[in-house]
Design a protein around this motif. Structure first.
Motif, mmCIF file in Angstrom:
data_model
loop_
_atom_site.group_PDB
_atom_site.id
_atom_site.type_symbol
_atom_site.label_atom_id
_atom_site.label_comp_id
_atom_site.label_asym_id
_atom_site.label_seq_id
_atom_site.Cartn_x
_atom_site.Cartn_y
_atom_site.Cartn_z
ATOM 1 N N ASP A 233 0.860 -1.179 0.000
ATOM 2 C CA ASP A 233 0.000 0.000 0.000
ATOM 3 C C ASP A 233 0.892 1.222 0.000
ATOM 4 O O ASP A 233 1.889 1.263 0.721
ATOM 5 C CB ASP A 233 -0.914 0.011 1.220
ATOM 6 C CG ASP A 233 -2.088 0.969 1.062
ATOM 7 O OD1 ASP A 233 -1.838 2.190 1.013
ATOM 8 O OD2 ASP A 233 -3.242 0.512 0.992
ATOM 9 N N GLY B 202 -7.112 4.421 3.876
ATOM 10 C CA GLY B 202 -7.889 5.069 2.832
ATOM 11 C C GLY B 202 -9.374 5.013 3.103
ATOM 12 O O GLY B 202 -9.869 5.464 4.139
ATOM 13 N N THR B 203 -10.108 4.406 2.181
ATOM 14 C CA THR B 203 -11.560 4.349 2.296
ATOM 15 C C THR B 203 -12.005 3.615 3.554
ATOM 16 O O THR B 203 -12.991 3.996 4.193
ATOM 17 C CB THR B 203 -12.152 3.671 1.044
ATOM 18 O OG1 THR B 203 -11.819 4.459 -0.108
ATOM 19 C CG2 THR B 203 -13.659 3.551 1.133
ATOM 20 N N TRP C 223 -8.622 4.250 -5.819
ATOM 21 C CA TRP C 223 -7.386 4.469 -6.565
ATOM 22 C C TRP C 223 -7.121 3.334 -7.567
ATOM 23 O O TRP C 223 -6.113 3.346 -8.258
ATOM 24 C CB TRP C 223 -6.210 4.603 -5.594
ATOM 25 C CG TRP C 223 -6.326 5.832 -4.742
ATOM 26 C CD1 TRP C 223 -5.872 7.099 -5.031
ATOM 27 C CD2 TRP C 223 -6.970 5.925 -3.468
ATOM 28 N NE1 TRP C 223 -6.196 7.955 -4.017
ATOM 29 C CE2 TRP C 223 -6.870 7.276 -3.034
ATOM 30 C CE3 TRP C 223 -7.626 5.009 -2.645
ATOM 31 C CZ2 TRP C 223 -7.401 7.721 -1.824
ATOM 32 C CZ3 TRP C 223 -8.156 5.450 -1.429
ATOM 33 C CH2 TRP C 223 -8.038 6.788 -1.028
ATOM 34 N N GLY D 168 -14.052 11.067 2.742
ATOM 35 C CA GLY D 168 -13.343 9.951 2.134
ATOM 36 C C GLY D 168 -13.867 9.711 0.741
ATOM 37 O O GLY D 168 -14.785 10.400 0.268
#
Length: 399
Positions: A34, A41-42, A212, A322
């Motif tokens: 990552d 992230g999310t 992403w 987010g």
């Protein structure tokens, strides 16, 4: 295929964590990478909802029903896989209450619940008295409500870290701060990924990078129409628990299913174990714009007051945002990419990735390893990257 496969999982959110765990359990040599921190992230920006209440009959609902069954088992499984004293998942069987405040909303909600019941969902239409028993502070000015006892909530960061810890116990490696910059190709096949000056060889690369994913796919040489859909959540100060379930208005399902890039706001209100109240939900496609905007917060607050008027006197403590991984046909992308052998996808869940993560991982494992029916599973075809509803978006544009 042999279970001794070398697999690189791109993305250390909850979907990547779930995939890493099941593949490591199956004997694969798994490396998770990552570009940021695990669960950064999310997964960190979500509310941790595991829902059937917001899904119309179809493949996503069937995947959600499988995942709920997996969530019912995961606590016992992780207790066996993780050391004693490892933090729990904070899994709550809180149930969901969907409320209509207009006549048109009530008709749509009741019709929607009827179709869900036919698909095996427990959807209980409740009268005003029962609704007030479930939520004493709910506005009396509602026209109907449907209770979904199967809806659950989990702490998403805790769940992600637990799944990654289990993957490590089965031999997986997790590398943070590693950004995929390009493919390693061999005879037309994806044979690994480049991460700066480092090469990570692999028999299979699983793209689970959430919003992403489209950008990473482009670096690997394919078009994948996964785009960010921004959401904002308003958080109140702590208070004695007054909201017992996940409560949202009947407009929420329409906002989830909308393909519009414009701002979509519907009321979603729920308490946390810490005593705060989370107020959502917004959806808007504006790229990776991270700004928290007053216009969105005002719309969220106004909608929430329609359900719980007492919130007018509650202090807002903070807000956070987010990005959800949006796909044009509103279905996750799970399975092998036919354009680039060696590339697999587990992405595009939009706001349902927490709930769908466990079943997604099982579905991908069975296909990748050719076990438990694999491609013979009728549900697998519904999420293929080259399914008819997504095929027109795979060529001719970049994410």
């Amino acid at each position: 295929m042999s279970t001794a496969l070398r697999v690189v999982v791109v993305g250390a959110g909850i979907v990547g964590a779930a995939v890493a765990r099941v593949l490591a359990r199956a004997g694969c040599e798994v490396t998770v990478v990552d570009r940021g921190a695990t669960a950064g992230g999310t997964s960190a920006g979500g509310e941790g909802n595991l829902l059937v209440s917001d899904k119309e009959p179809g493949p996503e609902l069937r995947l959600a029903q499988r995942s709920l069954a997996a969530w019912a088992r995961i606590g016992d499984e992780l207790r066996d896989e993780l050391p004693a004293g490892f933090p729990g998942l904070e899994l709550e069987r809180k149930g969901g209450l969907v409320v209509a405040t207009t006549g048109a909303g009530a008709r749509n909600l009741l019709a929607f619940a009827d179709t869900q019941r036919a698909a095996g969902v427990r959807a209980e239409t409740v009268d005003g008295g029962r609704a007030q028993e479930l939520e004493p502070d709910l506005t009396p000015h509602h026209t109907t409500a449907v209770y979904y006892p199967e809806d659950l909530q989990v702490q998403p960061v805790a769940a992600t870290e637990a799944l990654l810890a289990a993957a490590r116990r089965h031999g997986a490696r997790v590398r943070q701060g590693v950004e995929v910059t390009g493919p390693v190709l061999s005879s037309g096949r994806l044979a690994g990924v480049r991460a700066g000056s480092t090469t990570l060889p692999a028999d299979a690369v699983v793209l689970a990078a959430g919003p992403w994913s489209g950008l990473v796919a482009e670096r690997l040489g394919v078009v994948l129409p996964v785009r960010p859909r921004r959401g904002t959540v308003l958080v109140t100060s702590r208070m004695p628990a007054r909201i017992r379930h996940k409560v949202y208005d009947a407009d929420y399902v329409g906002a989830v299913g909308s393909g519009s890039a414009d701002l979509q706001v519907s009321s979603v209100v729920e308490s946390t174990a810490a005593g705060t109240v989370l107020i959502g939900s917004s959806r808007e496609r504006r790229g990776f714009d991270e700004r928290i905007e007053a216009r969105v917060l005002a719309a969220l607050a106004a909608k929430a007051l329609l359900l719980f008027p007492f919130l007018a006197d509650v202090q807002a403590m903070r807000a956070y945002g987010g990005f959800r991984p949006f796909v044009p046909d509103h279905l996750p992308v799970i399975g092998a990419d036919p354009r680039l052998p060696g590339l697999w996808h587990a992405t595009g869940h939009e706001g349902a990735g927490i709930g769908l993560s466990l079943a997604t991982a099982d579905l991908l494992r069975d296909q990748l390893l050719g076990t438990a029916g694999g491609d013979l599973d009728p549900l697998a075809a519904e999420f293929r990257p080259d399914r008819p509803t997504l095929l027109p978006h795979l060529e001719g544009s970049t994410p």
